[in-house]
Design a protein around this motif. Structure first.
Motif, PDB file in Angstrom:
ATOM      1  N   PHE A  14       0.859  -1.334   0.033  1.00  0.00           N
ATOM      2  CA  PHE A  14       0.072  -0.185  -0.198  1.00  0.00           C
ATOM      3  C   PHE A  14       0.861   1.236   0.114  1.00  0.00           C
ATOM      4  O   PHE A  14       1.666   1.536   0.707  1.00  0.00           O
ATOM      5  CB  PHE A  14      -0.967   0.073   1.115  1.00  0.00           C
ATOM      6  N   LEU A  15       0.601   2.097  -0.934  1.00  0.00           N
ATOM      7  CA  LEU A  15       1.423   3.278  -1.188  1.00  0.00           C
ATOM      8  C   LEU A  15       0.909   4.725  -1.097  1.00  0.00           C
ATOM      9  O   LEU A  15       1.325   5.699  -1.459  1.00  0.00           O
ATOM     10  CB  LEU A  15       2.189   3.114  -2.599  1.00  0.00           C
ATOM     11  N   SER A  89     -11.418  -2.411  -7.802  1.00  0.00           N
ATOM     12  CA  SER A  89     -10.944  -1.700  -8.922  1.00  0.00           C
ATOM     13  C   SER A  89     -10.524  -2.872  -9.979  1.00  0.00           C
ATOM     14  O   SER A  89     -10.313  -4.116  -9.555  1.00  0.00           O
ATOM     15  CB  SER A  89      -9.948  -0.768  -8.865  1.00  0.00           C
ATOM     16  N   THR A  90     -10.362  -2.454 -11.334  1.00  0.00           N
ATOM     17  CA  THR A  90      -9.911  -3.578 -12.062  1.00  0.00           C
ATOM     18  C   THR A  90      -8.583  -2.830 -12.638  1.00  0.00           C
ATOM     19  O   THR A  90      -8.347  -1.473 -12.567  1.00  0.00           O
ATOM     20  CB  THR A  90     -10.792  -3.768 -13.361  1.00  0.00           C
ATOM     21  N   THR A  99      -6.366   4.772  -9.467  1.00  0.00           N
ATOM     22  CA  THR A  99      -4.961   4.909  -9.687  1.00  0.00           C
ATOM     23  C   THR A  99      -4.352   4.672  -8.303  1.00  0.00           C
ATOM     24  O   THR A  99      -3.503   4.130  -8.313  1.00  0.00           O
ATOM     25  CB  THR A  99      -4.751   6.491  -9.925  1.00  0.00           C
ATOM     26  N   ILE A 100      -5.218   5.029  -7.372  1.00  0.00           N
ATOM     27  CA  ILE A 100      -4.785   4.411  -5.888  1.00  0.00           C
ATOM     28  C   ILE A 100      -4.445   2.877  -5.806  1.00  0.00           C
ATOM     29  O   ILE A 100      -3.741   2.377  -5.302  1.00  0.00           O
ATOM     30  CB  ILE A 100      -5.680   4.999  -4.882  1.00  0.00           C
ATOM     31  N   VAL A 101      -5.703   2.279  -6.347  1.00  0.00           N
ATOM     32  CA  VAL A 101      -5.814   0.832  -6.199  1.00  0.00           C
ATOM     33  C   VAL A 101      -4.503   0.284  -6.987  1.00  0.00           C
ATOM     34  O   VAL A 101      -3.790  -0.871  -6.666  1.00  0.00           O
ATOM     35  CB  VAL A 101      -6.924   0.173  -6.386  1.00  0.00           C
ATOM     36  N   LYS A 102      -4.393   0.617  -8.319  1.00  0.00           N
ATOM     37  CA  LYS A 102      -3.410   0.390  -9.232  1.00  0.00           C
ATOM     38  C   LYS A 102      -2.046   0.594  -8.592  1.00  0.00           C
ATOM     39  O   LYS A 102      -0.977  -0.155  -8.809  1.00  0.00           O
ATOM     40  CB  LYS A 102      -3.463   0.719 -10.621  1.00  0.00           C
ATOM     41  N   ASN A 103      -1.710   1.655  -7.689  1.00  0.00           N
ATOM     42  CA  ASN A 103      -0.282   1.803  -7.207  1.00  0.00           C
ATOM     43  C   ASN A 103      -0.066   0.797  -6.125  1.00  0.00           C
ATOM     44  O   ASN A 103       1.106   0.815  -6.012  1.00  0.00           O
ATOM     45  CB  ASN A 103      -0.449   3.262  -6.548  1.00  0.00           C
ATOM     46  N   MET A 104      -1.055  -0.030  -5.946  1.00  0.00           N
ATOM     47  CA  MET A 104      -0.627  -0.974  -4.674  1.00  0.00           C
ATOM     48  C   MET A 104      -0.028  -2.019  -5.289  1.00  0.00           C
ATOM     49  O   MET A 104       0.735  -2.859  -4.657  1.00  0.00           O
ATOM     50  CB  MET A 104      -1.907  -1.438  -4.308  1.00  0.00           C
ATOM     51  N   VAL A 105      -0.233  -2.370  -6.689  1.00  0.00           N
ATOM     52  CA  VAL A 105       0.377  -3.333  -7.360  1.00  0.00           C
ATOM     53  C   VAL A 105       1.098  -3.046  -8.576  1.00  0.00           C
ATOM     54  O   VAL A 105       0.921  -3.632  -9.861  1.00  0.00           O
ATOM     55  CB  VAL A 105      -0.855  -4.330  -7.692  1.00  0.00           C
ATOM     56  N   PRO A 108       5.333  -5.646 -12.009  1.00  0.00           N
ATOM     57  CA  PRO A 108       4.998  -6.462 -13.289  1.00  0.00           C
ATOM     58  C   PRO A 108       4.562  -7.891 -12.852  1.00  0.00           C
ATOM     59  O   PRO A 108       3.684  -8.210 -13.391  1.00  0.00           O
ATOM     60  CB  PRO A 108       6.173  -6.503 -14.036  1.00  0.00           C
ATOM     61  N   GLU A 109       5.210  -8.366 -11.669  1.00  0.00           N
ATOM     62  CA  GLU A 109       4.747  -9.719 -11.287  1.00  0.00           C
ATOM     63  C   GLU A 109       3.624  -9.850 -10.859  1.00  0.00           C
ATOM     64  O   GLU A 109       2.829 -10.741 -11.057  1.00  0.00           O
ATOM     65  CB  GLU A 109       6.022 -10.077 -10.519  1.00  0.00           C
ATOM     66  N   MET A 110       3.269  -8.701 -10.076  1.00  0.00           N
ATOM     67  CA  MET A 110       1.783  -8.778  -9.329  1.00  0.00           C
ATOM     68  C   MET A 110       0.803  -8.438 -10.266  1.00  0.00           C
ATOM     69  O   MET A 110      -0.129  -9.127 -10.253  1.00  0.00           O
ATOM     70  CB  MET A 110       1.892  -7.979  -8.118  1.00  0.00           C
TER      71      MET A 110
END
Length: 344
Positions: A14-15, A89-90, A99-105, A108-110
């Motif tokens: 979580f960032l 999110s997707t 954007t917040i959710v995608k910043n968590m992952v 590239p592996e995740m």
């Protein structure tokens, strides 16, 4: 027989920062879940999320333990102090929450594992306040997201329910506890459980097995432990025996309380690692014109050759009953036998 429930490991990164300070502790359990999602996603996930978390339980009024609330990005800082947060999110979604959710992952592996459907649930405790649970759900696309919500419905409910129980356990016994009664039960009957200071012992007997009845007022709620000695649990561990025994106890000790079988369900479950029948429904007393919700766990303890019935019930007219039943459920799960106590 003891069983172990396997839970898959949950990873989390979580960032996001909201403020530069740690907020006060959330001390009491909450039953509101705040869902952060883009508007387009929310239109597709609102119904399955409500089906997962807003299950209606008859008490006899219809109640739900959790309530879902939609929140957008503008409410993030204000709601960051709440206990139950859900980000959804997707990888294809666009917007501030996405954007917040995608910043968590970001790795590239995740991302690849999410696209493959291997990762979906991400968990973080105490992100902004103590006793807070933050869950993020991320899927490759909207169809996958909805499908995974349905597939993981019970796991998602259990995550928030288990977290609530953990907080309840801490708050219920944070101050006074009737340790004298706990020791008395262990010495006299070979089992015990943690007893809050304002519960009192109403009845106890060793006739026809054993029966111990604990009660608390304002509102009325109670817990009983009943046990039967047997070398063949298969004769007793049946749904019909569970209901008949509950009616027998109601007639003998509760002035003709009985189970309303129309609104009662019996299912195989587990109790503290043991295979058990879980009975949920309504108790009623026609003479007193009274009733309410109850839950019972029936299981066999091999070392002592006992079938135990641990039963909890509430009578609270004009009040929400599920929070009181949840407290009793936490108390019931502190049950331990002498053999288990000595191993600790």
């Amino acid at each position: 027989m003891k069983i172990k429930l396997k839970v898959a490991p949950i990873l989390f990164l979580f960032l996001v920062l909201v403020g530069c300070y740690h907020q006060p502790t959330v001390r009491e359990p909450e039953y509101d879940i705040f869902v952060f999602a883009e508007t387009d996603d929310w239109q597709h996930i609102e119904r399955p999320l409500c089906q997962i978390f807003e299950k209606e339980i008859r008490t006899p009024q219809l109640e739900k333990l959790f309530t879902i609330h939609y929140a957008d990005f503008s409410k993030l800082e204000k709601l960051s102090v709440r206990k139950n947060l859900l980000f959804v999110s997707t990888l294809e979604s666009q917007g501030e929450i996405a954007t917040i959710v995608k910043n968590m992952v970001r790795s590239p592996e995740m991302v690849r594992k999410i696209q493959q459907g291997k990762y979906f649930i991400f968990k973080k405790e105490n992100q902004w306040v103590e006793n807070q649970l933050l869950i993020a759900l991320i899927a490759a696309n909207r169809d996958s997201l909805v499908a995974k919500l349905h597939r993981n419905a019970q796991k998602l409910y259990n995550l928030f329910d288990k977290h609530n129980r953990k907080i309840l356990l801490r708050t219920m016994y944070a101050q006074l506890e009737n340790k004298k009664l706990e020791k008395q039960l262990l010495d006299k009957y070979g089992w015990s459980l943690r007893v809050q200071h304002d519960y009192f012992l109403v009845k106890e007997t060793s006739t026809n097995g054993g029966f111990v009845f604990l009660r608390r007022s304002f509102p009325e709620r109670w817990l009983f432990v009943h046990w039967v000695q047997t070398d063949d649990a298969t004769k007793l561990m049946t749904p019909e025996w569970c209901l008949n025994r509950r009616d027998w106890i109601g007639k003998k000790f509760y002035e003709n309380d009985r189970v309303n079988r129309k609104f009662t369900t019996v299912k195989l479950s587990e109790f503290n690692g043991r295979l058990a029948y879980e009975v949920t429904g309504l108790w009623e007393n026609e003479e007193k014109i009274a009733g309410g919700p109850y839950k019972a766990y029936i299981f066999y303890d091999e070392p002592t050759h006992r079938v135990y019935m641990i039963d909890i019930a509430v009578f609270a007219p004009n009040k929400r009953k599920l929070p009181y039943l949840a407290q009793l459920d936490v108390m019931a799960h502190t049950f331990t036998t002498r053999q288990e106590f000595e191993k600790k």
